[in-house]
Design a protein around this motif. Structure first.
Motif, PDB file in Angstrom:
ATOM      1  N   VAL A   1       0.830  -1.209   0.000  1.00 45.95           N
ATOM      2  CA  VAL A   1       0.000   0.000   0.000  1.00 45.95           C
ATOM      3  C   VAL A   1       0.863   1.256   0.000  1.00 45.95           C
ATOM      4  CG1 VAL A   1      -1.689   1.329   1.319  1.00 45.95           C
ATOM      5  CG2 VAL A   1      -1.950  -1.152   1.097  1.00 45.95           C
ATOM      6  N   LEU A   2       1.908   1.255   0.815  1.00 44.51           N
ATOM      7  CA  LEU A   2       2.777   2.425   0.910  1.00 44.51           C
ATOM      8  C   LEU A   2       3.493   2.679  -0.411  1.00 44.51           C
ATOM      9  CD1 LEU A   2       3.988   4.639   2.716  1.00 44.51           C
ATOM     10  CD2 LEU A   2       5.790   3.017   3.341  1.00 44.51           C
ATOM     11  N   ALA A   3       4.067   1.624  -1.008  1.00 47.04           N
ATOM     12  CA  ALA A   3       4.789   1.782  -2.270  1.00 47.04           C
ATOM     13  C   ALA A   3       3.853   2.219  -3.389  1.00 47.04           C
ATOM     14  CB  ALA A   3       5.480   0.469  -2.643  1.00 47.04           C
ATOM     15  N   LEU A   4       2.646   1.675  -3.405  1.00 51.64           N
ATOM     16  CA  LEU A   4       1.682   2.051  -4.440  1.00 51.64           C
ATOM     17  C   LEU A   4       1.307   3.520  -4.312  1.00 51.64           C
ATOM     18  CD1 LEU A   4       0.024   0.933  -6.803  1.00 51.64           C
ATOM     19  CD2 LEU A   4      -1.808   0.424  -5.183  1.00 51.64           C
ATOM     20  N   GLY A   5       1.135   3.984  -3.089  1.00 56.32           N
ATOM     21  CA  GLY A   5       0.796   5.387  -2.878  1.00 56.32           C
ATOM     22  C   GLY A   5       1.899   6.329  -3.322  1.00 56.32           C
ATOM     23  N   LEU A   6       3.152   5.892  -3.180  1.00 57.54           N
ATOM     24  CA  LEU A   6       4.281   6.735  -3.574  1.00 57.54           C
ATOM     25  C   LEU A   6       4.533   6.720  -5.075  1.00 57.54           C
ATOM     26  CD1 LEU A   6       6.854   5.872  -0.734  1.00 57.54           C
ATOM     27  CD2 LEU A   6       5.554   7.985  -1.003  1.00 57.54           C
ATOM     28  N   ILE A   7       4.233   5.595  -5.732  1.00 51.35           N
ATOM     29  CA  ILE A   7       4.590   5.452  -7.147  1.00 51.35           C
ATOM     30  C   ILE A   7       3.488   5.922  -8.083  1.00 51.35           C
ATOM     31  CG2 ILE A   7       3.712   3.126  -7.683  1.00 51.35           C
ATOM     32  CD1 ILE A   7       6.493   2.521  -8.869  1.00 51.35           C
ATOM     33  N   LEU A   8       2.259   6.028  -7.590  1.00 53.48           N
ATOM     34  CA  LEU A   8       1.125   6.385  -8.452  1.00 53.48           C
ATOM     35  C   LEU A   8       1.196   7.793  -9.053  1.00 53.48           C
ATOM     36  CD1 LEU A   8      -2.071   4.851  -6.790  1.00 53.48           C
ATOM     37  CD2 LEU A   8      -1.231   4.461  -9.108  1.00 53.48           C
ATOM     38  N   PRO A   9       1.587   8.821  -8.299  1.00 48.73           N
ATOM     39  CA  PRO A   9       1.561  10.175  -8.870  1.00 48.73           C
ATOM     40  C   PRO A   9       2.478  10.316 -10.080  1.00 48.73           C
ATOM     41  CG  PRO A   9       1.786  10.254  -6.490  1.00 48.73           C
ATOM     42  CD  PRO A   9       1.989   8.837  -6.891  1.00 48.73           C
ATOM     43  N   LEU A  10       2.089  11.199 -11.008  1.00 50.55           N
ATOM     44  CA  LEU A  10       2.922  11.471 -12.173  1.00 50.55           C
ATOM     45  C   LEU A  10       4.272  12.017 -11.742  1.00 50.55           C
ATOM     46  CD1 LEU A  10       0.554  13.167 -14.774  1.00 50.55           C
ATOM     47  CD2 LEU A  10       1.723  10.987 -15.018  1.00 50.55           C
TER      48      LEU A  10
ATOM     49  N   VAL B   1       6.117  -3.882  -5.996  1.00 51.21           N
ATOM     50  CA  VAL B   1       5.190  -2.918  -6.601  1.00 51.21           C
ATOM     51  C   VAL B   1       5.859  -2.202  -7.765  1.00 51.21           C
ATOM     52  CG1 VAL B   1       3.958  -0.740  -6.206  1.00 51.21           C
ATOM     53  CG2 VAL B   1       3.809  -2.580  -4.532  1.00 51.21           C
ATOM     54  N   SER B   2       7.138  -1.818  -7.593  1.00 54.93           N
ATOM     55  CA  SER B   2       7.858  -1.111  -8.657  1.00 54.93           C
ATOM     56  C   SER B   2       7.957  -1.967  -9.908  1.00 54.93           C
ATOM     57  CB  SER B   2       9.270  -0.724  -8.183  1.00 54.93           C
ATOM     58  OG  SER B   2       9.211   0.235  -7.160  1.00 54.93           O
ATOM     59  N   TRP B   3       8.306  -3.235  -9.764  1.00 49.37           N
ATOM     60  CA  TRP B   3       8.446  -4.125 -10.924  1.00 49.37           C
ATOM     61  C   TRP B   3       7.128  -4.270 -11.684  1.00 49.37           C
ATOM     62  CZ3 TRP B   3      12.930  -6.368 -12.757  1.00 49.37           C
ATOM     63  CH2 TRP B   3      14.059  -6.207 -11.950  1.00 49.37           C
ATOM     64  N   ILE B   4       6.049  -4.522 -10.940  1.00 47.46           N
ATOM     65  CA  ILE B   4       4.740  -4.694 -11.579  1.00 47.46           C
ATOM     66  C   ILE B   4       4.265  -3.383 -12.200  1.00 47.46           C
ATOM     67  CG2 ILE B   4       2.311  -5.248 -11.156  1.00 47.46           C
ATOM     68  CD1 ILE B   4       3.292  -7.109  -8.895  1.00 47.46           C
ATOM     69  N   TRP B   5       4.476  -2.278 -11.485  1.00 47.16           N
ATOM     70  CA  TRP B   5       4.015  -0.973 -11.954  1.00 47.16           C
ATOM     71  C   TRP B   5       4.699  -0.568 -13.253  1.00 47.16           C
ATOM     72  CZ3 TRP B   5       0.246   2.400 -11.436  1.00 47.16           C
ATOM     73  CH2 TRP B   5       0.438   3.715 -11.871  1.00 47.16           C
ATOM     74  N   PHE B   6       6.023  -0.679 -13.314  1.00 49.88           N
ATOM     75  CA  PHE B   6       6.748  -0.233 -14.500  1.00 49.88           C
ATOM     76  C   PHE B   6       6.457  -1.129 -15.713  1.00 49.88           C
ATOM     77  CE2 PHE B   6       9.816   1.708 -11.323  1.00 49.88           C
ATOM     78  CZ  PHE B   6       9.327   2.984 -11.526  1.00 49.88           C
ATOM     79  N   LEU B   7       6.280  -2.420 -15.479  1.00 57.78           N
ATOM     80  CA  LEU B   7       5.886  -3.309 -16.583  1.00 57.78           C
ATOM     81  C   LEU B   7       4.510  -2.897 -17.117  1.00 57.78           C
ATOM     82  CD1 LEU B   7       7.024  -6.816 -15.289  1.00 57.78           C
ATOM     83  CD2 LEU B   7       7.728  -5.754 -17.448  1.00 57.78           C
ATOM     84  N   GLY B   8       3.579  -2.653 -16.213  1.00 59.21           N
ATOM     85  CA  GLY B   8       2.235  -2.237 -16.619  1.00 59.21           C
ATOM     86  C   GLY B   8       2.225  -0.878 -17.285  1.00 59.21           C
TER      87      GLY B   8
END
Length: 205
Positions: free
Chosen positions: A10-19, A153-160
């Motif tokens: 949850v914490l990593a997702l909240g930090l990585i979501l903003p542009l 979260v970073s790995w999944i986020w950047f792939l997506g």
């Protein structure tokens, strides 16, 4: 362990979501390349950099940095300059169909991704300050499980993100939407720079 995993996610997702500069670059490279695999160098580099920073933060580096108030001020000042420049660079970037120079080679992707991942003071403060300090409530293996969840979260986020860029690249062959997105992203980045400048000014008073 379950609490540490959920907390890290949850914490990593909240930090990585903003542009941000890192997200924009990954997305644009996905949109510009004709095949998804050609954007993998930027995905791997950005993910590895985040994993490295999270590991360093959880390993105790954040405690050292946070104890040096003068260093925090320097990081904020550097962050304002860095983000202002990156916002200007993104604002003036041409649409894909007009500017093939933005379609980075593998070496260019790695180099640029390293700069926006490791030289971006705002990202460093998020990782070292927020993730590092939140990890202190755990000990032993639980702390590293927390770190692993955050890094995952970073790995999944950047792939997506690269995959979403590739999909938009197919739909928006004229590059108009990506051009608008770049300008909107530049405005957001400048707003972050302004916020960091305000924080710096407040800390100096």
């Amino acid at each position: 362990m379950t609490e540490a995993i959920i907390h890290g996610l949850v914490l990593a997702l909240g930090l990585i979501l903003p542009l941000g500069v890192q997200n924009i670059f990954v997305f644009n490279q996905g949109a510009l390349h004709s095949q998804f695999r050609h954007a993998l160098p930027v995905v791997l580099t950005a993910s590895l950099c985040d994993t490295l920073l999270i590991g360093m933060a959880v390993g105790g580096l954040s405690l050292v940095l946070l104890s040096l108030e003068w260093l925090t001020a320097i990081v904020y000042a550097a962050g304002v300059v860095f983000l202002c420049y990156m916002g200007w660079s993104i604002w003036h970037a041409a649409a894909p169909v007009q500017g093939e120079a933005r379609r980075f080679t593998r070496r260019g992707q790695v180099g640029y991704a390293l700069s926006v991942s490791l030289l971006n003071p705002h990202a460093l403060l998020d990782t070292l300050g927020v993730i590092g300090t939140n990890s202190l409530q755990y000990s032993g293996w639980a702390r590293w499980v927390f770190a692993g969840a955050a890094a995952g979260v970073s790995w999944i986020w950047f792939l997506g993100l690269a995959a979403a860029g590739r999909l938009l690249g197919r739909l928006d062959k004229a590059g108009r939407f990506i051009g608008w997105l770049n300008r909107a992203s530049a405005v957001v980045i400048w707003a972050i720079a302004l916020y960091m400048a305000f924080q710096l000014w407040s800390s100096l008073l």
